[in-house]
Design a protein around this motif. Structure first.
Motif, PDB file in Angstrom:
ATOM      1  N   LEU A   1     -18.537  44.724  35.552  1.00 40.49           N
ATOM      2  CA  LEU A   1     -19.486  44.503  34.462  1.00 40.49           C
ATOM      3  C   LEU A   1     -20.875  44.953  34.895  1.00 40.49           C
ATOM      4  N   ALA A   2     -21.512  45.807  34.093  1.00 41.51           N
ATOM      5  CA  ALA A   2     -22.914  46.174  34.290  1.00 41.51           C
ATOM      6  C   ALA A   2     -23.709  45.413  33.235  1.00 41.51           C
ATOM      7  N   LEU A   3     -24.437  44.379  33.668  1.00 41.58           N
ATOM      8  CA  LEU A   3     -25.087  43.471  32.725  1.00 41.58           C
ATOM      9  C   LEU A   3     -26.589  43.357  32.951  1.00 41.58           C
ATOM     10  N   GLY A   4     -27.208  44.400  33.484  1.00 45.73           N
ATOM     11  CA  GLY A   4     -28.645  44.371  33.659  1.00 45.73           C
ATOM     12  C   GLY A   4     -29.099  43.730  34.953  1.00 45.73           C
ATOM     13  N   TYR A   5     -28.174  43.307  35.795  1.00 46.59           N
ATOM     14  CA  TYR A   5     -28.549  42.784  37.105  1.00 46.59           C
ATOM     15  C   TYR A   5     -28.782  43.958  38.053  1.00 46.59           C
ATOM     16  N   SER A   6     -29.297  43.700  39.252  1.00 49.65           N
ATOM     17  CA  SER A   6     -29.529  44.761  40.224  1.00 49.65           C
ATOM     18  C   SER A   6     -28.226  45.293  40.805  1.00 49.65           C
ATOM     19  N   HIS A   7     -27.124  44.603  40.533  1.00 44.28           N
ATOM     20  CA  HIS A   7     -25.815  45.015  41.041  1.00 44.28           C
ATOM     21  C   HIS A   7     -24.779  44.849  39.934  1.00 44.28           C
ATOM     22  N   ASP A   8     -23.642  45.498  40.086  1.00 42.14           N
ATOM     23  CA  ASP A   8     -22.539  45.302  39.155  1.00 42.14           C
ATOM     24  C   ASP A   8     -21.822  44.007  39.496  1.00 42.14           C
ATOM     25  N   VAL A   9     -21.342  43.324  38.483  1.00 45.95           N
ATOM     26  CA  VAL A   9     -20.593  42.082  38.673  1.00 45.95           C
ATOM     27  C   VAL A   9     -19.110  42.438  38.753  1.00 45.95           C
ATOM     28  N   ASP A  10     -18.450  42.015  39.833  1.00 48.26           N
ATOM     29  CA  ASP A  10     -17.009  42.225  39.986  1.00 48.26           C
ATOM     30  C   ASP A  10     -16.302  40.917  39.678  1.00 48.26           C
ATOM     31  N   PHE A  11     -15.497  40.915  38.624  1.00 51.90           N
ATOM     32  CA  PHE A  11     -14.758  39.718  38.206  1.00 51.90           C
ATOM     33  C   PHE A  11     -13.284  39.950  38.496  1.00 51.90           C
ATOM     34  N   ASP A  12     -12.706  39.130  39.390  1.00 51.59           N
ATOM     35  CA  ASP A  12     -11.289  39.246  39.720  1.00 51.59           C
ATOM     36  C   ASP A  12     -10.457  38.661  38.586  1.00 51.59           C
ATOM     37  N   ILE A  13      -9.524  39.446  38.064  1.00 50.69           N
ATOM     38  CA  ILE A  13      -8.673  39.009  36.956  1.00 50.69           C
ATOM     39  C   ILE A  13      -7.538  38.174  37.538  1.00 50.69           C
ATOM     40  N   PRO A  14      -7.382  36.913  37.103  1.00 52.94           N
ATOM     41  CA  PRO A  14      -6.318  36.064  37.660  1.00 52.94           C
ATOM     42  C   PRO A  14      -4.925  36.473  37.192  1.00 52.94           C
ATOM     43  N   GLU A  15      -3.911  35.979  37.888  1.00 54.42           N
ATOM     44  CA  GLU A  15      -2.520  36.241  37.515  1.00 54.42           C
ATOM     45  C   GLU A  15      -2.219  35.592  36.168  1.00 54.42           C
ATOM     46  N   GLY A  16      -1.370  36.213  35.379  1.00 50.84           N
ATOM     47  CA  GLY A  16      -0.973  35.656  34.095  1.00 50.84           C
ATOM     48  C   GLY A  16      -1.865  36.062  32.940  1.00 50.84           C
ATOM     49  N   VAL A  17      -2.956  36.777  33.238  1.00 54.13           N
ATOM     50  CA  VAL A  17      -3.890  37.203  32.201  1.00 54.13           C
ATOM     51  C   VAL A  17      -4.130  38.698  32.370  1.00 54.13           C
ATOM     52  N   THR A  18      -4.176  39.429  31.263  1.00 58.16           N
ATOM     53  CA  THR A  18      -4.534  40.843  31.315  1.00 58.16           C
ATOM     54  C   THR A  18      -5.843  41.047  30.565  1.00 58.16           C
ATOM     55  N   VAL A  19      -6.743  41.811  31.171  1.00 56.93           N
ATOM     56  CA  VAL A  19      -8.026  42.137  30.551  1.00 56.93           C
ATOM     57  C   VAL A  19      -8.071  43.645  30.382  1.00 56.93           C
ATOM     58  N   THR A  20      -8.343  44.086  29.159  1.00 61.88           N
ATOM     59  CA  THR A  20      -8.463  45.508  28.885  1.00 61.88           C
ATOM     60  C   THR A  20      -9.810  45.784  28.237  1.00 61.88           C
ATOM     61  N   ALA A  21     -10.304  47.003  28.439  1.00 65.68           N
ATOM     62  CA  ALA A  21     -11.575  47.422  27.843  1.00 65.68           C
ATOM     63  C   ALA A  21     -11.312  48.661  26.994  1.00 65.68           C
ATOM     64  N   PRO A  22     -10.952  48.478  25.691  1.00 65.67           N
ATOM     65  CA  PRO A  22     -10.695  49.641  24.845  1.00 65.67           C
ATOM     66  C   PRO A  22     -11.929  50.526  24.674  1.00 65.67           C
ATOM     67  N   LYS A  23     -13.111  49.930  24.686  1.00 69.76           N
ATOM     68  CA  LYS A  23     -14.394  50.642  24.653  1.00 69.76           C
ATOM     69  C   LYS A  23     -15.243  50.042  25.771  1.00 69.76           C
TER      70      LYS A  23
END
Length: 177
Positions: free
Chosen positions: A105-127
């Motif tokens: 995630l690039a959210l305006g912080y000085s660094h990118d945020v890395d979010f680990d996706i847990p087991e049992g859940v899928t996260v997709t970014a269509p856009k």
């Protein structure tokens, strides 16, 4: 008297439920979920439907009655169709992308945020400005979506941040000269 608790939970085709004591296991095309009820309710499977009945007339038994029925209904819905939460990212330069099991995630912080996706859940970014969180466990899907939203909640002046797709952000007017 619980109006929700009175309704039986129908089992669609391809879904099986087994009760052992206070634990119910629901198996379907998307996976298996289980729920352990308290001792205040009885669970029974009959005629392709699951019924929940309270033991006694105490306040706690009536509370657990409706809650247990809803949890079982969520298990049945999870193994048949699953759950989905959609998030929108608003803001200049705010974006998201999925790389393997990590959401960047690039959210305006000085660094990118890395979010680990847990087991049992899928996260997709269509856009780059949209996220879709999917899974069979309603609680886990909602918690992952809330954790992602927590990184940059929407603010009321410009509306920047991560919000649920159906969420309304009450907009405020800025300072006047």
């Amino acid at each position: 008297m619980s109006r929700i608790g009175k309704k039986p939970v129908d089992l669609p085709g391809g879904v099986t439920a087994t009760v052992s004591g206070q634990k119910i296991d629901v198996k379907g095309p998307k996976g298996t979920l289980s729920f352990t009820a308290t001792d205040d309710v009885d669970i029974a499977v009959e005629d392709n439907a699951i019924t929940v009945t309270p033991r006694g007339k105490s306040k706690r038994a009536r509370q657990q009655w409706g809650m247990s029925r809803t949890q079982i209904a969520n298990c049945v819905q999870g193994v048949t169709s699953g759950f989905k939460k959609e998030l929108e990212i608003n803001g200049v330069g705010y974006r998201a992308q999925v790389q393997g099991k990590v959401l960047k995630l690039a959210l305006g912080y000085s660094h990118d945020v890395d979010f680990d996706i847990p087991e049992g859940v899928t996260v997709t970014a269509p856009k780059p400005t949209e996220l879709v969180v999917e899974g069979i466990d309603a609680q886990q899907v909602g918690q992952v979506a809330a954790n992602i939203r927590e990184w940059r909640k929407p603010e009321p002046y410009k509306g920047k941040g991560i919000k649920y797709k159906d969420e309304f952000i009450f907009r405020k007017e800025g300072k006047k000269k």
